[in-house]
Design a protein around this motif. Sequence first.
Motif, short mmCIF file in Angstrom:
data_model
loop_
_atom_site.label_atom_id
_atom_site.label_comp_id
_atom_site.label_asym_id
_atom_site.label_seq_id
_atom_site.Cartn_x
_atom_site.Cartn_y
_atom_site.Cartn_z
N GLY A 81 0.84 -1.21 0.00
CA GLY A 81 0.00 0.00 0.00
C GLY A 81 0.87 1.25 0.00
N PHE A 82 1.95 1.21 0.79
CA PHE A 82 2.90 2.33 0.80
C PHE A 82 3.55 2.49 -0.58
N GLY A 83 4.05 1.39 -1.11
CA GLY A 83 4.75 1.47 -2.40
C GLY A 83 3.85 2.00 -3.51
N ASP A 84 2.61 1.53 -3.53
CA ASP A 84 1.68 1.98 -4.58
C ASP A 84 1.26 3.44 -4.35
N GLY A 85 1.12 3.81 -3.09
CA GLY A 85 0.80 5.22 -2.78
C GLY A 85 1.94 6.13 -3.19
N LEU A 86 3.16 5.69 -2.91
CA LEU A 86 4.33 6.50 -3.25
C LEU A 86 4.45 6.68 -4.76
N GLU A 87 4.20 5.60 -5.49
CA GLU A 87 4.27 5.67 -6.95
C GLU A 87 3.21 6.65 -7.48
N GLU A 88 2.05 6.63 -6.88
CA GLU A 88 1.00 7.58 -7.29
C GLU A 88 1.43 9.02 -7.00
N LEU A 89 2.03 9.23 -5.84
CA LEU A 89 2.53 10.57 -5.51
C LEU A 89 3.59 11.03 -6.50
N GLY A 90 4.40 10.06 -6.95
CA GLY A 90 5.43 10.40 -7.94
C GLY A 90 4.84 11.03 -9.17
N LYS A 91 3.65 10.55 -9.54
CA LYS A 91 2.99 11.09 -10.74
C LYS A 91 2.29 12.42 -10.46
N VAL A 100 7.63 15.44 -4.41
CA VAL A 100 7.90 14.24 -3.62
C VAL A 100 9.18 13.57 -4.11
N VAL A 101 10.09 13.33 -3.16
CA VAL A 101 11.32 12.59 -3.44
C VAL A 101 11.37 11.41 -2.48
N ALA A 102 12.09 10.36 -2.86
CA ALA A 102 12.16 9.18 -2.01
C ALA A 102 13.61 8.81 -1.76
N LEU A 103 13.90 8.41 -0.52
CA LEU A 103 15.23 7.96 -0.16
C LEU A 103 15.11 6.56 0.43
N CYS A 104 16.05 5.70 0.11
CA CYS A 104 15.99 4.34 0.62
C CYS A 104 17.39 3.86 1.00
N LYS A 134 11.80 3.19 -10.56
CA LYS A 134 11.81 2.95 -12.01
C LYS A 134 11.21 4.13 -12.78
N ASN A 135 10.12 4.65 -12.26
CA ASN A 135 9.40 5.68 -13.01
C ASN A 135 9.87 7.11 -12.74
N HIS A 136 10.57 7.28 -11.61
CA HIS A 136 11.03 8.64 -11.25
C HIS A 136 12.48 8.58 -10.78
N PRO A 137 13.37 8.10 -11.61
CA PRO A 137 14.75 7.86 -11.15
C PRO A 137 15.46 9.13 -10.67
N ASP A 138 15.10 10.26 -11.23
CA ASP A 138 15.75 11.51 -10.81
C ASP A 138 15.34 11.93 -9.41
N ARG A 139 14.23 11.39 -8.93
CA ARG A 139 13.75 11.77 -7.59
C ARG A 139 13.90 10.63 -6.59
N PHE A 140 14.64 9.59 -6.97
CA PHE A 140 14.89 8.47 -6.07
C PHE A 140 16.36 8.48 -5.65
N LEU A 156 10.69 -2.49 0.79
CA LEU A 156 9.79 -1.36 1.03
C LEU A 156 8.82 -1.14 -0.13
N LYS A 157 8.95 -1.93 -1.19
CA LYS A 157 8.09 -1.81 -2.37
C LYS A 157 8.23 -0.42 -3.03
N MET A 158 9.46 0.07 -3.06
CA MET A 158 9.71 1.38 -3.66
C MET A 158 10.20 1.26 -5.11
N GLY A 159 10.17 0.04 -5.63
CA GLY A 159 10.73 -0.21 -6.96
C GLY A 159 10.04 0.57 -8.07
N ALA A 160 8.72 0.69 -7.98
CA ALA A 160 7.98 1.39 -9.06
C ALA A 160 8.35 2.87 -9.07
N PHE A 161 8.44 3.46 -7.88
CA PHE A 161 8.83 4.88 -7.82
C PHE A 161 10.25 5.04 -8.40
#
Lengths: 297, 317
Positions: free
Chosen positions: B15-25, B30-34, B48-54, B41-46
Amino acid sequence: MLRIGDVLFLTPKYNNMPELDYLQKLVIQTRRDILRQVHKVNSGHPGGSLGCTEFLIVLYHVIMERKNTFDMDGIEEDLFFLSNGHISPVFYSVLARAGYFPVEELNTFRLLNTRLQGHPTTHEGLPGVRIASGSLGQGISVSIGAAQTKKLNNDSHLVYTLCGDGELQEGQIWEAIMYASGNNVDNLIVTVDYNKQQIDGSLNDVLPMGDLRKKFEAFDWKVIEIKEGNNLEAISAGMKKAKGETGKGKPVCVLLHTVMGNGVDFMMHTNAWHGKAPNDEQLELALAQNPETLGDY
Amino acid sequence: MKKYIDTGKKDTRSGFGDGLEELGKTNKNVVALCADLTGSLKMGAFKKNHPDRFFQVGIAEANMMCMAAGMTIGGKIPFTGTFANFSTGRVYDQIRQSIAYSDKNVKICASHAGITLGEDGATHQILEDIGLMKMLPGMTVINTCDYNQTKAATLAIAKHKGPVYLRFGRPKVANFTPEDQNFEIGKAVHLIEGNDVTIVATGHLVWEAIKAAETLNNKGISADVINMHTIKPLDKNAILDSVSKTRCIVTAEEHNYLGGLGESVARILTENLPTPQEFVATHDTFGESGTPEQLMEKYGLNAKAIVSACEKVLSRK
């Protein structure tokens, strides 16, 4: 009177004085501010503050590009983060005399309800401060974050930070150093106040740090050394050189060789005044060595 | 009694990972750090789709927390991702000084919280994190119960200005929160109406509370069930409205009873309406290896334990 809005880095003259004369007067006045702040409340850290006086004055008046108003985001201006927050007396004096808040407020240092807390904080809304510091080892990481945001915002301005040499004993520092070079954070200049002293004694007595230049270079940083870290012209030249090294793929480290307690003969070359305030008699002696230049607060 | 349907087991971390990916769009700030746990953490989609902000920081959580604080300067909204243990205890001083005291808009997103992390054992099963985080002035503390609620909470905290601790878990659990339910920070969800006993639960224990209410209903006991997803700020009115009917309460959480939801509820009751209370929680102990189900049973963190606690507290009315 300086105001926020003086574009200091472009202005060679101050109150009709040549830049160097003015900055020298500011150094003396800042030393007085430091001594009087810590004396009044019989606490605080004069040693490191005196050692970094010339550096912070050059940084704020010669090197950094600053806007005429303070806002937390600091878009399109250079940013500075003080990592070794215990040298708050010099930070507050430099901020006040650069126009961020009234110089008279230095009178409230460490008093109840002050914005000038023992260690700097954003909590009371003091202009010029963007992060709390005091617990050591965090400032380089914060600066890296701010530097990454500048890149995301396509803001070509730089991020500066100052940390202590003893502070490099904190493990987090090396996490940050690894990250910055591994990710080409090249809009960042980290200055190390290399005075070779810490509270419990000399660096070599407490925990030998080895060859700091080689250590930073081994972590793939560009290193600039300023041998005369209490000389305004040497600092200015060194920091301009450091600026010239930004944007080349590597983070930049400045090893600033300073003397703790600089400018007060009995406070120099010792760690005794790291965290101790002068008594009445000592204050008088120290101030006599630094006669008033631009006016006490 | 209102019934809840499990629409299919899913993990809250997804749920977190999918929410984060939606926020990315939807939110460019929104930026993500891991810290080397992107998959967990299921942050893979974010990524992949927003590499400059990961921002992959490696195994260096202290650096990650302070970097996140720095990234807010200039308007970014950083979401940090690692296990709950490494999101709190390991970096307490960094969060305290650079995030909470400095009032930075950082979202600390913590997976694998509590004992249901399972086989990895006590080194990774933090049961003290709610207490650590709720003690920090200005920190918002959230513990979501299922996939849908975790996704909604992830979206909601991006709109909230200020530091947030969002706690979720590893195992697949019942997903029963309506997909379109709005997440309101600090506003409890009243799940089941009842008059005999109040059950206030958070996180994975919310589904157990629903199951407990069904069992109690069959025994002729009507439970008032509240999903307390936000532990700080605590929804005082939801608690007082309920206990003013029932006059007894059970709190349920996957956390030590010292420092958790239960103690926060007890403070509200002591100040306003002293009420008999029982605590379904771990009792000042570390966890151990085992499956989540075995551990929930052994440490008394399931529907059965909630039923027993309700019967006990009813006898104290």
